[in-house]
Design an enzyme around this catalytic site. Structure first.
Site, PDB file in Angstrom:
ATOM      1  N   GLY A  44       0.805  -1.220   0.000  1.00 56.56           N
ATOM      2  CA  GLY A  44       0.000   0.000   0.000  1.00 56.56           C
ATOM      3  C   GLY A  44       0.832   1.261   0.000  1.00 56.56           C
ATOM      4  N   THR A  46       1.642   3.200  -2.473  1.00 54.09           N
ATOM      5  CA  THR A  46       1.390   4.168  -3.541  1.00 54.09           C
ATOM      6  C   THR A  46       0.329   5.208  -3.195  1.00 54.09           C
ATOM      7  OG1 THR A  46      -0.208   2.658  -4.591  1.00 54.09           O
ATOM      8  CG2 THR A  46       2.089   2.529  -5.322  1.00 54.09           C
ATOM      9  N   SER A  47      -0.195   5.165  -1.983  1.00 53.58           N
ATOM     10  CA  SER A  47      -1.193   6.170  -1.599  1.00 53.58           C
ATOM     11  C   SER A  47      -1.169   6.403  -0.096  1.00 53.58           C
ATOM     12  CB  SER A  47      -2.604   5.732  -2.027  1.00 53.58           C
ATOM     13  OG  SER A  47      -2.983   4.550  -1.342  1.00 53.58           O
ATOM     14  N   GLY A  48      -1.742   7.541   0.319  1.00 54.36           N
ATOM     15  CA  GLY A  48      -1.907   7.831   1.742  1.00 54.36           C
ATOM     16  C   GLY A  48      -0.630   7.785   2.548  1.00 54.36           C
ATOM     17  N   GLY A  50       1.134   5.309   3.205  1.00 59.78           N
ATOM     18  CA  GLY A  50       2.135   4.421   2.614  1.00 59.78           C
ATOM     19  C   GLY A  50       3.175   5.196   1.839  1.00 59.78           C
ATOM     20  N   ASN A 123       0.851  -2.498   5.298  1.00 51.94           N
ATOM     21  CA  ASN A 123       0.187  -1.201   5.362  1.00 51.94           C
ATOM     22  C   ASN A 123      -1.082  -1.101   4.510  1.00 51.94           C
ATOM     23  OD1 ASN A 123       0.297   1.980   5.632  1.00 51.94           O
ATOM     24  ND2 ASN A 123       0.261   1.534   3.429  1.00 51.94           N
ATOM     25  N   THR A 144      -8.136  -8.156   1.624  1.00 57.88           N
ATOM     26  CA  THR A 144      -7.047  -7.194   1.438  1.00 57.88           C
ATOM     27  C   THR A 144      -6.371  -6.819   2.748  1.00 57.88           C
ATOM     28  OG1 THR A 144      -8.220  -6.248  -0.464  1.00 57.88           O
ATOM     29  CG2 THR A 144      -6.456  -4.920   0.515  1.00 57.88           C
ATOM     30  N   SER A 178      -6.219  -0.104  13.552  1.00 60.79           N
ATOM     31  CA  SER A 178      -6.981   1.122  13.775  1.00 60.79           C
ATOM     32  C   SER A 178      -7.679   1.041  15.129  1.00 60.79           C
ATOM     33  CB  SER A 178      -8.030   1.307  12.674  1.00 60.79           C
ATOM     34  OG  SER A 178      -8.926   2.343  12.996  1.00 60.79           O
ATOM     35  N   TYR A 200     -23.930  -7.258   4.968  1.00 60.77           N
ATOM     36  CA  TYR A 200     -22.681  -6.495   4.874  1.00 60.77           C
ATOM     37  C   TYR A 200     -22.827  -5.068   5.392  1.00 60.77           C
ATOM     38  CZ  TYR A 200     -18.500  -4.294   2.987  1.00 60.77           C
ATOM     39  OH  TYR A 200     -17.318  -3.616   2.851  1.00 60.77           O
TER      40      TYR A 200
END
Length: 338
Positions: A44, A46-48, A50, A123, A144, A178, A200
């Protein structure tokens, strides 16, 4: 109330850091020695947070390995890091963490390089308001956030143990969790239902996956301690960070104007990456394993997350599932007689 005030004020804890600390601040005094070039795998990235984690660790001289689903974004990140750290070594593999086959392929490719493995940062994470399934027909959030990282850790654990023995440098595994893990009720934490939910709920699925990340830490820490391995594993809560996951999770519940106002109290991505970087490199965390960190300090997790029997049960259920998917029994052939 006291913790909330400490967070808002950015008051430092025992580590000397707090909610306002950035990734670069917490590792600024760490020096990576060239002869013992450290290798870190970051999912992870490539964003946020990370991105900030990869950038900060590369700036300290670590070799960064990025399993990424989006190669374009991974290449863009590589260029950004190279501009800031021209000598940085960035290795990219096309990988879908939600896919067991893809994770297995990544591990085979990485191990074939013959590189050491010092740090594994699990991550990558998603939040989805609607029910989706991975290619293995498992609910996407659980596949994931938890299952893919469980498999990744299992397939790379011996490499990490071997690297630590050879170099004398303790290996470190970090699971991103979290504070929302504490929302999960014991009677709602059902393995089979997490694989294929009957009713869900996006927030429920996310919180369950984050609880599973901590329970994974607890059980693997016990197994590593039993082996006297020089590898630790810990969970971290990055805080409430201004990322895509944060905005998506509240879509439909708050207006854009209210989100904009609330976001002023949220952490930046650099502040969100600080606890991960602290646990990955700080000498203060040497030998610490099976713990939960928030704002760069050891913190408390829920009673369910601390349940050793629940951790053991989840590990066994997960391992049995992966064995069925990756190593199915041979097909039975029926011989027909004339």
């Amino acid at each position: 109330m006291k913790e909330a005030l400490r967070y808002l004020a950015g008051i430092a804890g025992p580590s000397g850091f707090g909610s306002n600390s950035t990734a670069e601040q917490v590792i600024q005094d760490y020096a990576c020695s060239d002869p013992l070039h450290l290798t870190a795998i970051i999912t992870g990235a490539t964003s946020g947070i990370g991105v900030e984690t990869a950038r900060a660790l590369a700036k300290k001289g670590l070799r960064i390995v990025i399993p990424a689903r989006n190669l374009r974004k991974a290449d863009e990140l590589k260029e950004v890091i190279r501009k800031e750290s021209p000598k940085a070594e960035i290795i990219i593999f096309e990988t879908d963490i939600s896919s067991f086959v893809s994770v297995k392929r990544f591990c085979s490719g990485f191990l074939a390089l013959g590189l050491p493995l010092n740090i594994l940062i699990n991550n990558a994470g998603i939040y989805s308001q609607k029910l989706e399934f991975s290619e293995d027909k498992i609910e996407m959030t659980f596949a994931t956030n938890y299952l893919g990282h469980f498999l990744l850790t299992e397939l790379l654990l011996e490499k990490m143990i071997g690297t630590a023995e050879k170099t004398g440098i303790q290996g470190r595994i970090i699971n991103l969790s979290s504070a929302i893990h504490s929302w999960v009720r014991r009677d709602a934490f059902c393995f089979n239902n997490m694989l294929n939910p009957r009713n869900y709920d996006g927030t429920g699925a996310y919180s369950q996956s984050k609880l599973a990340n901590i329970l994974h830490v607890k059980e693997v820490a016990t197994k590593l301690q039993t082996r006297n391995a020089r590898v630790t594993i810990n969970a971290v809560h990055p805080g409430i960070v201004k990322t895509g996951i944060m905005r998506e999770s509240y879509k439909g519940f708050i207006t854009d104007s209210l989100y904009f106002t609330a976001s002023k109290l949220l952490k930046s991505t650099s502040q969100g990456a600080s606890t991960t970087c602290y646990v990955a490199l700080s000498p203060q965390v040497e030998g610490v394993s099976g713990k939960y960190f928030a704002d760069c300090n050891e913190s408390d997790c829920s009673a369910l997350a601390n349940d050793e029997l629940e951790a053991q049960k989840l590990w066994m259920q997960t391992n049995a599932l992966l064995q069925r998917y990756l190593y199915p029994p041979p097909a039975q052939h029926v011989l027909l007689c004339d």
